[in-house]
Design a protein around this motif. Structure first.
Motif, PDB file in Angstrom:
ATOM      1  N   TRP A 139      18.645 -22.737  70.029  1.00 45.03           N
ATOM      2  CA  TRP A 139      19.714 -22.945  71.015  1.00 45.03           C
ATOM      3  C   TRP A 139      20.741 -21.831  70.987  1.00 45.03           C
ATOM      4  O   TRP A 139      21.299 -21.479  72.013  1.00 45.03           O
ATOM      5  CB  TRP A 139      20.388 -24.292  70.767  1.00 45.03           C
ATOM      6  CG  TRP A 139      19.466 -25.446  70.977  1.00 45.03           C
ATOM      7  CD1 TRP A 139      18.970 -26.297  70.030  1.00 45.03           C
ATOM      8  CD2 TRP A 139      18.891 -25.874  72.218  1.00 45.03           C
ATOM      9  NE1 TRP A 139      18.126 -27.206  70.599  1.00 45.03           N
ATOM     10  CE2 TRP A 139      18.067 -26.979  71.945  1.00 45.03           C
ATOM     11  CE3 TRP A 139      18.978 -25.420  73.539  1.00 45.03           C
ATOM     12  CZ2 TRP A 139      17.353 -27.644  72.933  1.00 45.03           C
ATOM     13  CZ3 TRP A 139      18.266 -26.084  74.520  1.00 45.03           C
ATOM     14  CH2 TRP A 139      17.467 -27.180  74.213  1.00 45.03           C
ATOM     15  N   TRP A 140      21.029 -21.316  69.792  1.00 45.40           N
ATOM     16  CA  TRP A 140      21.967 -20.199  69.696  1.00 45.40           C
ATOM     17  C   TRP A 140      21.248 -19.040  69.033  1.00 45.40           C
ATOM     18  O   TRP A 140      20.703 -19.220  67.944  1.00 45.40           O
ATOM     19  CB  TRP A 140      23.190 -20.583  68.864  1.00 45.40           C
ATOM     20  CG  TRP A 140      24.040 -21.601  69.540  1.00 45.40           C
ATOM     21  CD1 TRP A 140      25.002 -21.363  70.486  1.00 45.40           C
ATOM     22  CD2 TRP A 140      24.010 -23.009  69.351  1.00 45.40           C
ATOM     23  NE1 TRP A 140      25.556 -22.551  70.888  1.00 45.40           N
ATOM     24  CE2 TRP A 140      24.973 -23.563  70.214  1.00 45.40           C
ATOM     25  CE3 TRP A 140      23.267 -23.863  68.549  1.00 45.40           C
ATOM     26  CZ2 TRP A 140      25.203 -24.925  70.280  1.00 45.40           C
ATOM     27  CZ3 TRP A 140      23.483 -25.223  68.617  1.00 45.40           C
ATOM     28  CH2 TRP A 140      24.445 -25.737  69.481  1.00 45.40           C
TER      29      TRP A 140
ATOM     30  N   GLN B 239      21.713 -15.766  67.270  1.00 46.21           N
ATOM     31  CA  GLN B 239      22.821 -15.069  66.624  1.00 46.21           C
ATOM     32  C   GLN B 239      22.421 -14.515  65.272  1.00 46.21           C
ATOM     33  O   GLN B 239      21.412 -14.934  64.681  1.00 46.21           O
ATOM     34  CB  GLN B 239      23.990 -16.053  66.437  1.00 46.21           C
ATOM     35  CG  GLN B 239      23.629 -17.228  65.552  1.00 46.21           C
ATOM     36  CD  GLN B 239      24.711 -18.297  65.536  1.00 46.21           C
ATOM     37  OE1 GLN B 239      25.167 -18.718  66.585  1.00 46.21           O
ATOM     38  NE2 GLN B 239      25.111 -18.729  64.354  1.00 46.21           N
TER      39      GLN B 239
ATOM     40  N   GLN C 297      30.684 -11.537  68.249  1.00 44.76           N
ATOM     41  CA  GLN C 297      31.266 -12.650  69.007  1.00 44.76           C
ATOM     42  C   GLN C 297      32.539 -13.166  68.336  1.00 44.76           C
ATOM     43  O   GLN C 297      33.540 -13.426  68.992  1.00 44.76           O
ATOM     44  CB  GLN C 297      30.222 -13.775  69.104  1.00 44.76           C
ATOM     45  CG  GLN C 297      30.714 -15.065  69.695  1.00 44.76           C
ATOM     46  CD  GLN C 297      30.816 -14.986  71.210  1.00 44.76           C
ATOM     47  OE1 GLN C 297      30.276 -14.056  71.811  1.00 44.76           O
ATOM     48  NE2 GLN C 297      31.502 -15.933  71.815  1.00 44.76           N
TER      49      GLN C 297
ATOM     50  N   VAL D 221      27.179 -12.283  65.422  1.00 43.28           N
ATOM     51  CA  VAL D 221      26.689 -11.409  66.494  1.00 43.28           C
ATOM     52  C   VAL D 221      25.991 -12.244  67.554  1.00 43.28           C
ATOM     53  O   VAL D 221      25.111 -13.044  67.224  1.00 43.28           O
ATOM     54  CB  VAL D 221      25.682 -10.377  65.945  1.00 43.28           C
ATOM     55  CG1 VAL D 221      25.225  -9.423  67.027  1.00 43.28           C
ATOM     56  CG2 VAL D 221      26.267  -9.625  64.784  1.00 43.28           C
ATOM     57  N   ARG D 222      26.381 -12.077  68.797  1.00 45.15           N
ATOM     58  CA  ARG D 222      25.625 -12.681  69.891  1.00 45.15           C
ATOM     59  C   ARG D 222      24.529 -11.699  70.278  1.00 45.15           C
ATOM     60  O   ARG D 222      24.822 -10.574  70.717  1.00 45.15           O
ATOM     61  CB  ARG D 222      26.523 -12.965  71.098  1.00 45.15           C
ATOM     62  CG  ARG D 222      25.786 -13.646  72.248  1.00 45.15           C
ATOM     63  CD  ARG D 222      26.643 -13.712  73.488  1.00 45.15           C
ATOM     64  NE  ARG D 222      27.658 -14.734  73.408  1.00 45.15           N
ATOM     65  CZ  ARG D 222      27.481 -16.012  73.727  1.00 45.15           C
ATOM     66  NH1 ARG D 222      26.303 -16.402  74.152  1.00 45.15           N
ATOM     67  NH2 ARG D 222      28.461 -16.877  73.618  1.00 45.15           N
TER      68      ARG D 222
ATOM     69  N   PRO E  82      21.600 -16.740  75.793  1.00 46.49           N
ATOM     70  CA  PRO E  82      22.189 -17.075  77.093  1.00 46.49           C
ATOM     71  C   PRO E  82      23.697 -16.820  77.051  1.00 46.49           C
ATOM     72  O   PRO E  82      24.367 -17.172  76.094  1.00 46.49           O
ATOM     73  CB  PRO E  82      21.896 -18.571  77.245  1.00 46.49           C
ATOM     74  CG  PRO E  82      20.770 -18.843  76.342  1.00 46.49           C
ATOM     75  CD  PRO E  82      20.909 -17.883  75.199  1.00 46.49           C
ATOM     76  N   GLY E  83      24.203 -16.198  78.083  1.00 51.65           N
ATOM     77  CA  GLY E  83      25.629 -15.870  78.119  1.00 51.65           C
ATOM     78  C   GLY E  83      25.896 -14.419  77.785  1.00 51.65           C
ATOM     79  O   GLY E  83      26.992 -13.929  78.023  1.00 51.65           O
TER      80      GLY E  83
ATOM     81  N   ILE F   4      20.994  -9.532  81.259  1.00 51.31           N
ATOM     82  CA  ILE F   4      21.452 -10.908  81.034  1.00 51.31           C
ATOM     83  C   ILE F   4      20.487 -11.615  80.096  1.00 51.31           C
ATOM     84  O   ILE F   4      19.275 -11.632  80.331  1.00 51.31           O
ATOM     85  CB  ILE F   4      21.544 -11.666  82.375  1.00 51.31           C
ATOM     86  CG1 ILE F   4      22.555 -10.963  83.286  1.00 51.31           C
ATOM     87  CG2 ILE F   4      21.941 -13.118  82.156  1.00 51.31           C
ATOM     88  CD1 ILE F   4      22.682 -11.569  84.651  1.00 51.31           C
TER      89      ILE F   4
ATOM     90  N   MET G  27      18.468 -14.595  78.587  1.00 51.81           N
ATOM     91  CA  MET G  27      17.940 -15.816  79.198  1.00 51.81           C
ATOM     92  C   MET G  27      17.427 -16.803  78.149  1.00 51.81           C
ATOM     93  O   MET G  27      16.798 -17.793  78.489  1.00 51.81           O
ATOM     94  CB  MET G  27      16.785 -15.475  80.141  1.00 51.81           C
ATOM     95  CG  MET G  27      17.101 -14.424  81.182  1.00 51.81           C
ATOM     96  SD  MET G  27      18.439 -14.919  82.261  1.00 51.81           S
ATOM     97  CE  MET G  27      17.734 -16.333  83.041  1.00 51.81           C
ATOM     98  N   GLY G  28      17.638 -16.517  76.873  1.00 51.41           N
ATOM     99  CA  GLY G  28      17.136 -17.414  75.835  1.00 51.41           C
ATOM    100  C   GLY G  28      15.769 -16.995  75.325  1.00 51.41           C
ATOM    101  O   GLY G  28      15.459 -17.204  74.168  1.00 51.41           O
ATOM    102  N   SER G  29      14.954 -16.410  76.192  1.00 51.05           N
ATOM    103  CA  SER G  29      13.622 -15.966  75.765  1.00 51.05           C
ATOM    104  C   SER G  29      13.747 -14.613  75.058  1.00 51.05           C
ATOM    105  O   SER G  29      14.830 -14.039  74.983  1.00 51.05           O
ATOM    106  CB  SER G  29      12.699 -15.845  76.979  1.00 51.05           C
ATOM    107  OG  SER G  29      13.208 -14.881  77.852  1.00 51.05           O
TER     108      SER G  29
ATOM    109  N   GLN H 254      16.743 -10.353  81.060  1.00 51.83           N
ATOM    110  CA  GLN H 254      16.462  -9.875  82.415  1.00 51.83           C
ATOM    111  C   GLN H 254      17.488  -8.847  82.838  1.00 51.83           C
ATOM    112  O   GLN H 254      18.674  -9.000  82.554  1.00 51.83           O
ATOM    113  CB  GLN H 254      16.494 -11.042  83.393  1.00 51.83           C
ATOM    114  CG  GLN H 254      15.179 -11.762  83.487  1.00 51.83           C
ATOM    115  CD  GLN H 254      15.107 -12.642  84.711  1.00 51.83           C
ATOM    116  OE1 GLN H 254      16.091 -12.858  85.398  1.00 51.83           O
ATOM    117  NE2 GLN H 254      13.935 -13.165  84.967  1.00 51.83           N
TER     118      GLN H 254
END
Lengths: 169, 249
Positions: free
Chosen positions: B110-111, B113, B141, B150-151, B156-157, B174, B176-178, B182
């Motif tokens: 989910w995160w 980092q 972050q 670190v993000r 996502p975000g 951007i 996308m979690g994967s 993108q």
């Protein structure tokens, strides 16, 4: 015999959850996603100590875990709801101790937690929500739920046995 | 002079010997035409035990690396001089690099980092760029006195301004979690192909300019309002134990 939340050693065992979340052992991951350690600790705690204690434990865990993550969405609502629900299940009816039942409850809990996080992310990032849905959200949710459900019979059964001895009904 | 008892047999032998020579010449012509194929291969197979060992190869590689590093240093200096002439913001002169150990990582989930073993006391601030071997990994972050979070670019975000140096087309990378973020192009016709390198935009005021990020994997030209591309990142957070944090002074 004192209740579970009155025993410092049992309360201190909650520290294992953020520690394991940070350590994130790679040998316990499936496709890069680890189990939900919060669910695995909260389930036996709430079953033994009741709904109020479960909800408070969910609140505390949620706060700590939210502090350890990037932010944006919170685990707090899902963990509090799960703590309350499992506490009520533990108080009503015969005690839950079968491995299958514990695995199923952990699987459901992980699904609820993942769904709550995913909905928050979709809500916060509405512009890209459809791509998140396609690419990643379902994958993370299902993998984490399966892994948590598979590990639960081992860890939750052991914790339940330990804590029921220390705080019998 | 006595004539041979079998004149036909003698003619046959002479004719056959001539053909053998012709075949040999043809064979050599073939070798010549194929630039020594067969001979060179046989030589390679036979002399393989005597080839230079790994030590010599490493020695040559280290020499090449040294040469490339000196070229890179020279190019960076030149780039800095030109940026100073153009008076561009965020010149690299005000940036220090700090090595930090990765103490916790969740590249999936989910995160997405990393947790680094250095924080505010070491001069790290939110927004600093984090680089790994190969390119940019993400941005700081949040910081605590001795750790920093670190993000990752995949999270996502995460949004970073990038460009394609070959075509000089800008876009937004951007998460996308994967595993593949993108790139949303700003132009309708970005003229980009799979394999193009993506790097930080030189006009970026938040990130170090021209740091490589990834490689274009596939392009969706039909996406609206502008084409999008999946980017394979160069730096892999799963396998990195140490990172470089670019501290802004």
């Amino acid at each position: 015999m004192r209740r579970l939340h009155q025993q410092p050693l049992c309360v201190a065992s909650a520290l294992v959850v953020p520690w394991l979340t940070l350590a994130a052992p790679t040998w316990l991951t499936l496709s890069g996603v680890g189990p939900s350690w919060a669910v695995l600790w909260l389930l036996p705690w709430a079953l033994v100590d009741g709904p109020v204690s479960g909800m408070v434990a969910g609140l505390c865990l949620g706060l700590v875990l939210d502090g350890l993550s990037l932010g944006g969405c919170s685990q707090l609502p899902a963990l509090m709801s799960l703590g309350c629900w499992w506490g009520r299940l533990g108080r009503r009816g015969p005690p839950i101790q079968l491995s299958f039942n514990l695995g199923l409850l952990a699987w459901l809990g992980s699904c609820v937690l993942g769904l709550s996080l995913w909905l928050q992310m979709v809500w916060l990032d509405f512009a890209n929500s459809f791509q998140i849905q396609e690419a990643w959200g379902w994958h993370t949710l299902m993998v984490q739920a399966v892994l948590t459900g598979l590990i639960a019979p081992m860890i939750v059964s052991w914790l339940l046995l330990l804590w029921r001895r220390r705080a019998p009904l | 002079m006595r004539s041979p008892p079998w004149p036909a047999l003698s003619r046959w032998r002479r004719w056959r010997r001539g053909w053998l020579w012709l075949l040999l010449v043809a064979l050599f012509a073939l070798v010549r035409w194929s630039k020594g194929a067969g001979f060179a291969d046989a030589y390679a197979v036979l002399t393989r035990p005597f080839w230079p060992g790994s030590a010599q190869r490493e020695w040559i590689q280290s020499g090449v690396e040294l040469e490339q590093q000196s070229k890179l240093r020279w190019l960076e200096k030149d780039n800095q001089r030109l940026r100073d002439l153009l008076d561009l913001v965020q010149s690299s002169s005000g940036v220090d690099e700090l090595s930090a150990a990765v103490i916790s990582r969740t590249p999936q989930g989910w995160w997405q980092q990393l947790e680094l073993g250095k924080g505010r006391l070491h001069g790290i601030q939110p927004g600093d760029a984090v680089l790994g071997p190969g390119g940019l990994l993400g941005r700081i972050q949040s910081v605590t006195p001795i750790t920093s979070r670190v993000r990752l670019l995949t999270s996502p975000g995460s949004q970073v301004g990038v460009w394609i140096p070959r075509t000089q087309r800008h876009g937004l990378l951007i998460g996308m979690g994967s595993r593949r973020p993108q790139m949303h192009f700003l132009d309708k016709d970005p003229q980009v192909f799979a394999g193009d390198v993506v790097s930080i935009s030189p006009s970026s005021s938040l990130m170090p300019a021209n740091v490589p990020v990834g490689v274009i994997q596939s392009v969706d030209y039909h996406a609206l309002p502008a084409p999008r591309a999946a980017v394979q990142l160069i730096a892999a957070p799963e396998a990195i134990d140490w990172v470089q944090v670019q501290i802004r002074s």
